[in-house]
Write an enzyme that holds these catalytic residues in place. Sequence first.
Site, PDB file in Angstrom:
ATOM      1  N   GLY A  15     -47.719  93.725 -51.449  1.00  0.00           N
ATOM      2  CA  GLY A  15     -48.405  92.503 -51.847  1.00  0.00           C
ATOM      3  C   GLY A  15     -49.554  92.788 -52.799  1.00  0.00           C
TER       4      GLY A  15
ATOM      5  N   GLY B 264     -44.988  98.105 -47.100  1.00  0.00           N
ATOM      6  CA  GLY B 264     -44.562  98.796 -45.884  1.00  0.00           C
ATOM      7  C   GLY B 264     -43.058  98.655 -45.663  1.00  0.00           C
TER       8      GLY B 264
HETATM    9  N1  LIG Z   1     -60.461 103.963 -51.777  1.00  0.00           N
HETATM   10  C1  LIG Z   1     -60.274 102.768 -51.198  1.00  0.00           C
HETATM   11  N2  LIG Z   1     -61.134 102.328 -50.248  1.00  0.00           N
HETATM   12  C2  LIG Z   1     -60.956 101.122 -49.670  1.00  0.00           C
HETATM   13  N3  LIG Z   1     -59.936 100.286 -49.954  1.00  0.00           N
HETATM   14  C3  LIG Z   1     -59.059 100.684 -50.898  1.00  0.00           C
HETATM   15  C4  LIG Z   1     -59.181 101.939 -51.554  1.00  0.00           C
HETATM   16  N4  LIG Z   1     -58.152 102.039 -52.432  1.00  0.00           N
HETATM   17  C5  LIG Z   1     -57.438 100.908 -52.335  1.00  0.00           C
HETATM   18  N5  LIG Z   1     -57.962 100.069 -51.424  1.00  0.00           N
HETATM   19  C6  LIG Z   1     -57.519  98.701 -51.053  1.00  0.00           C
HETATM   20  O1  LIG Z   1     -56.199  98.731 -50.608  1.00  0.00           O
HETATM   21  C7  LIG Z   1     -55.748  97.398 -50.560  1.00  0.00           C
HETATM   22  C8  LIG Z   1     -54.254  97.339 -50.662  1.00  0.00           C
HETATM   23  O2  LIG Z   1     -53.671  98.149 -49.656  1.00  0.00           O
HETATM   24  P1  LIG Z   1     -52.236  97.863 -49.022  1.00  0.00           P
HETATM   25  O3  LIG Z   1     -52.260  96.558 -48.291  1.00  0.00           O
HETATM   26  O4  LIG Z   1     -51.896  99.084 -48.231  1.00  0.00           O
HETATM   27  O5  LIG Z   1     -51.285  97.736 -50.295  1.00  0.00           O
HETATM   28  P2  LIG Z   1     -49.974  96.851 -50.538  1.00  0.00           P
HETATM   29  O6  LIG Z   1     -50.323  95.417 -50.149  1.00  0.00           O
HETATM   30  O7  LIG Z   1     -49.661  96.999 -51.976  1.00  0.00           O
HETATM   31  O8  LIG Z   1     -48.930  97.418 -49.632  1.00  0.00           O
HETATM   32  C9  LIG Z   1     -56.450  96.705 -51.717  1.00  0.00           C
HETATM   33  O9  LIG Z   1     -57.082  95.534 -51.235  1.00  0.00           O
HETATM   34  C10 LIG Z   1     -57.480  97.747 -52.213  1.00  0.00           C
HETATM   35  O10 LIG Z   1     -58.762  97.208 -52.454  1.00  0.00           O
HETATM   36  O1  LIG Z   2     -48.547  92.347 -46.786  1.00  0.00           O
HETATM   37  C1  LIG Z   2     -47.567  92.803 -46.215  1.00  0.00           C
HETATM   38  O2  LIG Z   2     -47.184  94.100 -46.322  1.00  0.00           O
HETATM   39  P1  LIG Z   2     -47.616  95.152 -47.487  1.00  0.00           P
HETATM   40  O3  LIG Z   2     -49.127  95.137 -47.633  1.00  0.00           O
HETATM   41  O4  LIG Z   2     -47.124  96.470 -46.945  1.00  0.00           O
HETATM   42  O5  LIG Z   2     -46.891  94.752 -48.737  1.00  0.00           O
HETATM   43  C2  LIG Z   2     -46.652  91.956 -45.363  1.00  0.00           C
HETATM   44  O6  LIG Z   2     -46.964  90.582 -45.477  1.00  0.00           O
HETATM   45  C3  LIG Z   2     -46.721  92.405 -43.909  1.00  0.00           C
HETATM   46  O7  LIG Z   2     -48.023  92.209 -43.416  1.00  0.00           O
HETATM   47  P2  LIG Z   2     -48.564  93.179 -42.257  1.00  0.00           P
HETATM   48  O8  LIG Z   2     -48.673  94.583 -42.822  1.00  0.00           O
HETATM   49  O9  LIG Z   2     -49.896  92.601 -41.841  1.00  0.00           O
HETATM   50  O10 LIG Z   2     -47.542  93.124 -41.124  1.00  0.00           O
END
Ligand SMILES: Nc1ncnc2c1ncn2[C@@H]1O[C@H](COP(=O)(O)OP(=O)(O)O)[C@@H](O)[C@H]1O
Ligand SMILES: O=C(OP(=O)(O)O)[C@H](O)COP(=O)(O)O
Length: 398
Positions: free
Chosen positions: A355, A379
């Site tokens: 996301g 994830g």
């Molecule tokens: N060094 C960091 N410290 C704190 N937050 C971070 C850091 N690097 C990235 N992030 C945060 O990680 C978040 C996204 O992480 P995540 O939900 O795991 O990714 P995705 O939604 O793409 O799977 C973003 O809101 C970003 O601000």
């Molecule tokens: O944002 C999501 O996953 P992602 O950050 O791994 O892309 C999905 O909506 C799942 O959310 P969750 O990781 O709180 O179960």
Amino acid sequence: MRTLDDLDVKGRRVLVRADLNVPLDGGAISDDGRIRASVPTIKTLVGRGAKVVVCAHLGRPKGQVDPKYSLGPVAARLGELLGQDVAFATDVVGESAVSTVESLQDGQVALLENLRYEPGEESKDDAERGAFAAKLAGLAELYVGDGFGAVHRKHASVYDVPKLLPHAAGGLVEAEVEVLRRLTENTERPYVVVLGGAKVSDKLGVIASLLTKVDRLLIGGGMAYTFLKAQGHEVGKSLLQEDQLDQVRGFLDEAGRRGVELVLPVDVLAAVTFAADAEHAVVEATAIPADREGLDIGPKTRELFATKLADARTVFWNGPMGVFEFDAFSGGTRAVAEALIARTREGALTVVGGGDSAAAVRGLKLPEDGFSHISTGGGASLEYLEGKTLPGLAALED
Ligand SMILES: Nc1ncnc2c1ncn2[C@@H]1O[C@H](COP(=O)(O)OP(=O)(O)O)[C@@H](O)[C@H]1O
Ligand SMILES: O=C(OP(=O)(O)O)[C@H](O)COP(=O)(O)O
């Protein structure tokens, strides 16, 4: 998996599990990518005369009603994108949900309030989850699983409801699985995975399996500091998963044994506080001051990661390299995105998932067609690449 074409939806109530977990900035939707991605399936059902009941989660309210995580603003945006009203139920399976669903005419759409307001949604207790699933299933006659970003969650709306209703996969889930399959079959090498983001404890688990599949693993974002600490370095106030240090030491050893290059930051932007205008400096990754936190990868790391991507034929990237929402800490994420865009131009298969990662690509005004595919799931994609059986896909296959 059965698809929408296998369901006769006309005049019937269809529960669509979507992933509408969008980033919010002061209550406003800062990126509506996941809502847009959900539109085609809903439109198809509307066009076929179904009564469409959409359900989804937002954030992690942990079984409590918390107005900060209301799907109200998402209902309004979904309505704009569909070009028709979306009736919003102010609860999930209560009076509002029942009356909203009952008043739907053929071709109309409703959205239920945040599924995660209900403790049964995420419960580890099968009976508690099952009881909530039965109430949710009671609202509809058919089920469509289209929330790809949540298919790795064994939650009531993802895993249990499809066991109770005739079901099919929606178009988004079908399309996402099709692309990810290409990453796992006859993968062209070098195969490089880039990991970052903030859901560190969730995503560390996939690394053991990725080490058996990839040639290189580049680790940035909030994920990097647990690795740096595991190597014995000071990480100050940076994001840290203290309880997983031993596991991470195991990954470092395993990568060495397998000859997988595990590439960590060599420098970071260390800030005095977590804020857009925080005073910050570039420091060696091995010498982060105790009173600072790493909020982005530094310039030398951006170059290093670009070099490690330069010959890649297959790339999967999940998780921003820094707090890209703050301009000052978005440079690392931009650099990695640009390195992927360059690989796409050379014919490599490049997939971005998650996301926030997808929101970062759009927010930084990078071209979406610069990547082979932008997945709505981070994830979920990673667990698919691990080769795991994903609860939300298994339930649709049954
Ligand atoms: N060094 C960091 N410290 C704190 N937050 C971070 C850091 N690097 C990235 N992030 C945060 O990680 C978040 C996204 O992480 P995540 O939900 O795991 O990714 P995705 O939604 O793409 O799977 C973003 O809101 C970003 O601000
Ligand atoms: O944002 C999501 O996953 P992602 O950050 O791994 O892309 C999905 O909506 C799942 O959310 P969750 O990781 O709180 O179960």
